[in-house]
Design a protein around this motif. Structure first.
Motif, PDB file in Angstrom:
ATOM      1  N   LEU A  53       0.837  -1.206   0.000  1.00 47.74           N
ATOM      2  CA  LEU A  53       0.000   0.000   0.000  1.00 47.74           C
ATOM      3  C   LEU A  53       0.868   1.250   0.000  1.00 47.74           C
ATOM      4  O   LEU A  53       0.535   2.255  -0.642  1.00 47.74           O
ATOM      5  CB  LEU A  53      -0.929  -0.018   1.213  1.00 47.74           C
ATOM      6  N   VAL A  66      -6.430   6.850   0.254  1.00 49.16           N
ATOM      7  CA  VAL A  66      -6.872   5.502  -0.068  1.00 49.16           C
ATOM      8  C   VAL A  66      -8.220   5.256   0.607  1.00 49.16           C
ATOM      9  O   VAL A  66      -8.442   5.640   1.750  1.00 49.16           O
ATOM     10  CB  VAL A  66      -5.835   4.451   0.383  1.00 49.16           C
ATOM     11  N   LEU A  69      -8.817  -1.353  -0.417  1.00 49.27           N
ATOM     12  CA  LEU A  69      -7.799  -2.241  -0.984  1.00 49.27           C
ATOM     13  C   LEU A  69      -8.343  -3.659  -1.000  1.00 49.27           C
ATOM     14  O   LEU A  69      -9.162  -4.041  -0.155  1.00 49.27           O
ATOM     15  CB  LEU A  69      -6.484  -2.161  -0.201  1.00 49.27           C
ATOM     16  N   SER A 115      -5.718  -1.135  -5.149  1.00 44.93           N
ATOM     17  CA  SER A 115      -6.145  -0.096  -4.217  1.00 44.93           C
ATOM     18  C   SER A 115      -6.720   1.081  -4.983  1.00 44.93           C
ATOM     19  O   SER A 115      -6.328   1.358  -6.125  1.00 44.93           O
ATOM     20  CB  SER A 115      -4.977   0.358  -3.338  1.00 44.93           C
ATOM     21  N   CYS A 204      -1.278   2.891   6.352  1.00 50.21           N
ATOM     22  CA  CYS A 204      -0.446   1.711   6.110  1.00 50.21           C
ATOM     23  C   CYS A 204      -0.166   0.979   7.421  1.00 50.21           C
ATOM     24  O   CYS A 204      -0.134  -0.262   7.445  1.00 50.21           O
ATOM     25  CB  CYS A 204       0.853   2.105   5.415  1.00 50.21           C
TER      26      CYS A 204
END
Length: 292
Positions: A53, A66, A69, A115, A204
């Motif tokens: 990511l 983001v 994912l 993602s 992350c």
């Protein structure tokens, strides 16, 4: 129990995790990452997901966050060998950006991730309420839990950990337990030191955390927590949706359960909540569950 100050090596472990996610850029769409020196026989799934990511996010404009994912764990990762992350810039739209990442070792894919990132926009807003649980400061620390656990868990206390971990209920590995239909596994997490104001780093790290305790809910449902060495677990696929801005240097609650298990596979799902009750993210994973 008190809100104890983290152990000295806790801050060091945070710095080590930050360094682990600071991938080396080899080319515009090519990155390289490594594993910790104290890794187990295979790369931790949350690590490779967080690194992949990170690689995707490094190719996306800073004004896009983001929001989802979807990933597959294809082969066990070798912690002694660097991982190469190849990013495919699939789409750059006016509101959404899509990236695909392949993690490669020994010339073969060990992990794939897709993602999607979105430009911040206004819209409808609601979320399920956080379950009623004790505050993290009232719960035993990871070190206190492990200190009274039976062997081989005592060795776990010697491993530096980047997060303060507080289980709401007894950890599934803590002792033998009866099967509990609809069992929930609830854990508070917070990094052992403040983190930079980098939203990609925080999400992350949440991806890293999401793989730590998710499958525990399957073990708790079947009363297998104390069966160390008798159950083989492996992540098969993983999906996350990020609903709101995240900080993992503030307390986050991970509430998980398992809706189904069959065919040597178990499904687990969960939600992350902030300390003030906002739903931050949703996670779903299917794992290989073999009782030997």
């Amino acid at each position: 129990m008190t809100d104890a100050k983290p152990a000295t090596d806790g801050g060091d472990a945070v710095a080590a995790l930050i360094a682990l996610l600071d991938l080396e850029r080899l080319e515009d769409n090519l990155f390289r990452g490594v594993s910790p020196e104290n890794s187990t026989m295979r790369v931790f799934g949350g690590q490779v997901a967080a690194q992949a990511l990170t690689a995707a996010g490094r190719t996306v404009p800073d004004d896009r966050r983001v929001h989802s994912l979807h990933a597959y764990f294809l082969r066990p990762g070798d912690p002694a060998v660097p991982i190469v992350f190849e990013v495919d810039r699939t789409r750059d739209g006016r509101s959404f950006t899509t990236r695909r990442v392949m993690a490669i070792q020994h010339g073969k894919a060990i992990f794939t991730l897709s993602s999607s990132f979105q430009l911040d926009q206004e819209g409808l807003d609601h979320g399920d309420p956080m379950p009623s649980v004790p505050a993290p400061q009232t719960l035993p620390t990871w070190e206190e839990r492990v200190a009274v656990a039976s062997s081989p868990f005592i060795a776990l206390n010697r491993i530096p950990r980047p997060f303060d971990v507080r289980y709401v209920n007894d950890p599934p590995w803590y002792s033998g337990a009866e099967p509990r239909e609809g069992a929930r596994n609830q854990v508070w997490f917070r990094s052992h030191r403040p983190l930079p104001d980098d939203q990609l780093l925080h999400v992350c790290m949440l991806a890293y955390l999401s793989d730590l305790t998710l499958l525990d809910s399957i073990l708790a449902t079947h009363g297998l927590g104390g069966s160390w060495g008798k159950v083989k677990l492996a992540s098969l696929d993983h999906a996350m949706w990020f609903h709101r801005p995240i900080r993992v240097d503030d307390w986050v609650l991970y509430d998980t359960h398992s809706p189904s298990a069959s065919g040597a596979r178990g499904l687990a799902s969960g939600h992350f909540f902030s300390a003030d009750g906002a739903m931050l993210a949703t996670v779903v994973q299917e794992g290989l569950i073999r009782v030997v």
